[in-house]
Design a protein around this motif. Structure first.
Motif, mmCIF file in Angstrom:
data_model
loop_
_atom_site.group_PDB
_atom_site.id
_atom_site.type_symbol
_atom_site.label_atom_id
_atom_site.label_comp_id
_atom_site.label_asym_id
_atom_site.label_seq_id
_atom_site.Cartn_x
_atom_site.Cartn_y
_atom_site.Cartn_z
ATOM 1 N N ASP A 57 29.127 -4.840 -2.153
ATOM 2 C CA ASP A 57 27.905 -5.611 -2.401
ATOM 3 C C ASP A 57 28.085 -6.482 -3.632
ATOM 4 N N ASP A 58 27.428 -7.611 -3.612
ATOM 5 C CA ASP A 58 27.455 -8.556 -4.733
ATOM 6 C C ASP A 58 26.124 -9.279 -4.809
ATOM 7 N N VAL A 59 25.672 -9.536 -6.020
ATOM 8 C CA VAL A 59 24.550 -10.440 -6.261
ATOM 9 C C VAL A 59 24.985 -11.376 -7.388
ATOM 10 N N THR B 156 20.202 -17.825 -5.960
ATOM 11 C CA THR B 156 20.720 -16.458 -5.981
ATOM 12 C C THR B 156 21.374 -16.172 -4.633
ATOM 13 N N ALA C 79 23.171 -13.031 -2.358
ATOM 14 C CA ALA C 79 23.430 -11.604 -2.170
ATOM 15 C C ALA C 79 24.338 -11.423 -0.960
ATOM 16 N N TYR D 161 24.891 -12.322 4.377
ATOM 17 C CA TYR D 161 24.617 -13.126 3.197
ATOM 18 C C TYR D 161 23.157 -13.560 3.188
#
Length: 255
Positions: A164-166, A173, A175, A193
């Motif tokens: 996971d990435d934000v 933004t 995610a 995404y």
């Protein structure tokens, strides 16, 4: 054509991912300049006079931004139209060619050829792996260097991994959540995404089909292409522990 083959063909990044690719990886801390310097050092340790380099599957050209300062002549090769357009926009004067890692012919050789960030993991089996290494190898001058970053090895892959990435920039933004599922030596990486900006929130999905190879299979591909091969397992913190395969082309090897 099988469903997996159709999905493999969809591995190629389109506009959705290409548009956010740099932000996603740079904000995650990927050090393209540092990685390019590692490649430069490895090449020059073996070929001190090396002054030309080809980056295969160069993506948006972030490695090439540094490599062009280290070598007098650099070029890139990229299959994705969207990624290639971004590379060309940030690298005026640098040739970025369309082409498939498995079968491309530029008609010239380089002191060094590299392919980073595990593009060879997209190959569907050892036949395609051999083809990719041979295709890159024919563009290496005798005595020159080929550097390939493999994907996960067969014995080191964690099935079911969830990533996971934000990441954020002013007004936007992104995610990303992804899960990897293994079936034999094939891995499907399903990623979702969400991109929120002034225009609203959009969602898209991208599923990639990857292959797990052994160290011996990578080494054999190098040997068949006419290279002495070594696996560099300790690459330091800049590569986050990822391995590299490095080969020096034997004089007289077939192109």
């Amino acid at each position: 054509m099988t469903i997996d083959q159709i999905t493999r063909d969809a591995n190629v990044y389109g506009d959705d991912i290409s548009e956010i690719y740099d932000l996603l990886y740079l904000r995650r801390g990927k050090d393209y300049a540092g990685e390019a310097d590692i490649v430069t050092s490895l090449v020059r340790e073996r070929v001190p006079h090396a002054d030309s380099l080809l980056d295969v599957a160069c993506g948006t050209g972030e490695h090439l931004k540094t490599l062009r300062e280290r070598f007098s002549r650099v070029e890139g090769l990229e299959l994705s139209d969207a990624m290639r357009a971004r590379a060309r926009a940030k690298l005026p004067g640098v040739a970025v060619h369309p082409g498939d890692i498995r079968d491309f012919r530029l008609g010239r050789v380089f002191d060094a050829v590299c392919s980073l960030y595990s593009t060879v993991g997209y190959m569907s089996g050892t036949g395609e792996l051999d083809a990719a290494v041979a295709s890159m190898g024919r563009h290496v001058a005798p005595g020159g260097v080929l550097i390939v970053e493999p994907w996960y090895f067969r014995d080191g892959f964690a099935d079911g991994h969830i990533g996971d990435d934000v990441v954020r920039e002013e007004g936007r933004t992104i995610a990303r959540v992804a899960r990897s599922a293994r079936d034999g030596d094939t891995v499907r990486v399903q990623a979702h995404y969400l991109v929120a900006d002034g225009a609203g929130v959009r969602h898209f999905e991208h599923t990639q089909v990857m292959s797990l190879f052994s160290r011996a299979e990578y080494a054999a591909a190098f040997e068949r292409a006419g290279f002495t091969a070594e696996c560099l397992e300790e690459t330091g913190p800049l590569l986050a522990g990822r391995s590299l395969f490095l080969g020096v082309r034997r004089d007289g090897s077939a192109r």
